[in-house]
Design a protein around this motif. Sequence first.
Motif, PDB file in Angstrom:
ATOM      1  N   TYR A 148      77.630  28.796  63.606  1.00  0.00           N
ATOM      2  CA  TYR A 148      77.329  27.554  62.325  1.00  0.00           C
ATOM      3  C   TYR A 148      77.653  28.508  61.087  1.00  0.00           C
ATOM      4  O   TYR A 148      78.140  27.968  60.268  1.00  0.00           O
ATOM      5  N   MET A 179      83.304  31.203  55.922  1.00  0.00           N
ATOM      6  CA  MET A 179      84.590  31.758  55.983  1.00  0.00           C
ATOM      7  C   MET A 179      84.763  29.849  55.611  1.00  0.00           C
ATOM      8  O   MET A 179      85.967  29.736  54.717  1.00  0.00           O
ATOM      9  N   PHE A 180      84.282  28.644  54.942  1.00  0.00           N
ATOM     10  CA  PHE A 180      84.492  27.516  54.803  1.00  0.00           C
ATOM     11  C   PHE A 180      84.418  28.206  52.663  1.00  0.00           C
ATOM     12  O   PHE A 180      86.108  28.050  52.020  1.00  0.00           O
ATOM     13  N   GLY A 181      83.115  28.502  52.649  1.00  0.00           N
ATOM     14  CA  GLY A 181      82.695  29.611  51.414  1.00  0.00           C
ATOM     15  C   GLY A 181      84.138  29.974  51.035  1.00  0.00           C
ATOM     16  O   GLY A 181      84.596  30.354  49.784  1.00  0.00           O
ATOM     17  N   ILE A 232      82.356  23.523  45.191  1.00  0.00           N
ATOM     18  CA  ILE A 232      82.284  24.387  46.166  1.00  0.00           C
ATOM     19  C   ILE A 232      81.407  25.573  45.955  1.00  0.00           C
ATOM     20  O   ILE A 232      80.696  25.472  47.177  1.00  0.00           O
ATOM     21  N   THR A 278      78.679  24.507  49.629  1.00  0.00           N
ATOM     22  CA  THR A 278      78.576  25.924  50.927  1.00  0.00           C
ATOM     23  C   THR A 278      77.416  26.656  50.826  1.00  0.00           C
ATOM     24  O   THR A 278      77.162  26.483  52.131  1.00  0.00           O
ATOM     25  N   ILE A 333      80.750  29.636  59.641  1.00  0.00           N
ATOM     26  CA  ILE A 333      82.451  28.593  59.818  1.00  0.00           C
ATOM     27  C   ILE A 333      81.455  28.538  58.650  1.00  0.00           C
ATOM     28  O   ILE A 333      82.898  27.990  57.724  1.00  0.00           O
ATOM     29  N   VAL A 334      80.671  28.088  58.077  1.00  0.00           N
ATOM     30  CA  VAL A 334      80.285  27.689  56.152  1.00  0.00           C
ATOM     31  C   VAL A 334      80.305  28.600  55.562  1.00  0.00           C
ATOM     32  O   VAL A 334      81.253  28.496  54.533  1.00  0.00           O
ATOM     33  N   MET A 393      87.287  28.541  50.704  1.00  0.00           N
ATOM     34  CA  MET A 393      87.963  27.665  49.156  1.00  0.00           C
ATOM     35  C   MET A 393      87.296  28.504  47.913  1.00  0.00           C
ATOM     36  O   MET A 393      88.256  27.815  46.977  1.00  0.00           O
TER      37      MET A 393
END
Lengths: 534, 256
Positions: free
Chosen positions: B13, B19-21, B71, B75, B16-17, B24
């Motif tokens: 988890y 990678m999101f940060g 962002i 994050t 994944i966060v 983006m």
Amino acid sequence: MRWNALLFAFLVAGLLIPPEYSSGEAMGEPGYLFVEAPSGLVADIVGVGSYATPVGLALPPGNYTVRITGNVTVIVQVSVVAETSTIVRVDPNAVRDAVSGDGIVSIKAIFNESANYSQEKLHPPFDPFAVPSGGCGGASVYINISKPYPMDVEILGRNRVYITLNGTFMHIGDDSDGNPCMFYVGIFPGGGSRLESIRNVTYTVPWARLEINSTPDDLTIYLNGGHNRYIFYTPMDFYVPAIPHDVYNVTAVGYYGTIRIPVIHRLDTHTVGIADGHYLVESVVKVAPNETYHVNVNMEKIKSALTVERKAVETVPLEVRSEPSNASVVVTDGVLRAFANTPATFLLPRGNYTIIAFKNNLSAQKSVVLGGEGAKVFLRLIPANATLSLAVQPENATVLLNGEEVEVGNLTLSPGRYNLTVKAPGYITKSLEVILAPNEFKSIEVSLERKSVVEDKGIAISPSQSKTDDIKLEETPGNEQKGVFNDTQTFTTSPTENIPNSPSPKEDSRPFVIKISLLMVTIGAIYIALRTRR
Amino acid sequence: MKIQMKWELEDPYNLIVFMFGFIMLGITFFSGLTRNDVVFMVSGPDEIIVSESAKTLGLTLPRLGTEEYTIFALTGALLVSLMMRYDRDTRVAKSVYSLPVRNYSVVLSKALSAMVLLFLASLLPAFLAFVYIHGDIPDLIGRALFGEGFLAGYLIYWAMMVLYVVSVSALVAMLSPNTFASLLGSITLLYAPLVLKLRSLPPAVINEAFFKAYTTQFYPADRVVTFLDGSFYTGLLLPVVMLGVALILSEWRDVS
């Protein structure tokens, strides 16, 4: 993991591939550059020649600079593309009308196709004008002024922006108690500036106020060639140095002792540039102490007075041969001109052309109607003469023909291309190309324009404030400015005595030490609280 | 603590966060840098152009404008809420906190893990975007980062931002009844200064201190000190206090 490494290597390798640029149009296909301006002006196409306007030239594709000199100077830098007409339309009078204000002594309008003079606003998450009020000093956010002397900017508020001058004593605002803030200004080109508090000063640089506006608003300002990307957008006001004459032996008491400045040079002109995209308009403003000056540029008018248009051109070949061969050939329809040596093939738009060939004292001329699939022309060169009748204004002007001085009047010459230059003291030199056909009688009148006051007096103005390094100035003002980078406005003598009781740097850093101690205490307290609780 | 950090850093988890940060922020930095347009002077000798470009380039190193901060804060809040509250909501915490270590040690390791992930998720894309945009200019990056002393200040800048976001989120997480409340509370608190235009709180205060330090000071050491000095109370002391309070709270509160 190995696949990740391979993917990463692949991505990195992608960054290393150099971008492939288009090699442009095939060589040999010419482009056409037309300069349309009121008659009587001379367009200097750098590296090609000077021609009376209107003029058109068939040129190899590439970048060209067109310069029309006068009290309003217009410089156009454009790309000439193969099989395309690039039409530059200039109206210097309309450019003059678009710039208004007080104290403006000369104007230069620049259109540079390969430059974007606008600096976009960054919208930073802070206010560049938000300067804490109270004490002396303000925000210094860099301005890249190096000519005629290094300058920087000191911001005390939205309407209190001071342009500081290297190696001088300046009065920059007052503190909250109303005491004047006096500084010795040191500017490191490319490194920022340093302000040293002084007292007992014998001369401070006077200020003039520059109020800069434009239509529309929000255009980028270049002051003395420098810009500040965070701040300088119209409308904007500045306090600028206004030193009407050289000042000698100025002293003050600074931190390390007495500072003596042997000479502070005159600085009474500033160049205000206002830019929008490819356009840059530079006005030289002459300033006097304690006066306010306005500069207003109507960029919309500038854009209509200085345009560049492109049109595709359909061309057909014109083959020219001569006897003897290797003769110079000029093909012209009155406006468009193309040059080559025989045997040559010109690619030209359809129309009526005159072909003139010349070699030494031999020459020939022929008219041709170019249409359909093109034409072939053969010229046999024979001995011939041409007459050039010259009249110049002012009468004492010097006339140079291909670099050699000639007398004004009727000149008998061999047909061909000549470079005619007319110059006189106090006037702007004019240079233009003249083409003489066999047995032609050509009459040319050249009247020179007076140089502007500033140029004539040799006041220190940057001769090349624009991005036009490749332009050869016919008349560089004989100004007194010096090389820039190491050229400080003045130099000071080494510190001597009278070290004042200023706070030491150690004292300045004390609050920060206290802060760090406070942080340590806080961390310690948290640690103890955690350790003691069970 | 090392093993606990390893657990957190390998948690899917959290990754994944991260990678999101990373993605983006990378996109935002990239578009921000390309929007800056060409920088040049109308006149001036080459030496000045190079020097000024290097300096301006240093100032255009990606930092946290409004878009980027949104962002970044999201994050950070997601990472901390997931790390500190999600295991409590799912009762996994009962076994984690039953280990023979103090509660604050577990929370501190989680906070440090969040800091590491958030720091990497912001700094790496910032450098990647910067190198991608300006990497073809000879010497300029080297001069901007090292010659002008930007690198130290830049790293401190991000460390401070990360510390602030993580400490606010950690305190809210410790005070919240569940993950959802923690996330909502963190985002609200982190975003409030931006909405209310409070210039005395991060991110504005850190941004302004950085800009002021690097435009008013000449020597690199002076710049770093000025930067730290200007952002000390709300950029350094306040986050440390908040993190400390969160650690103390973790000792007082039940695990579930």
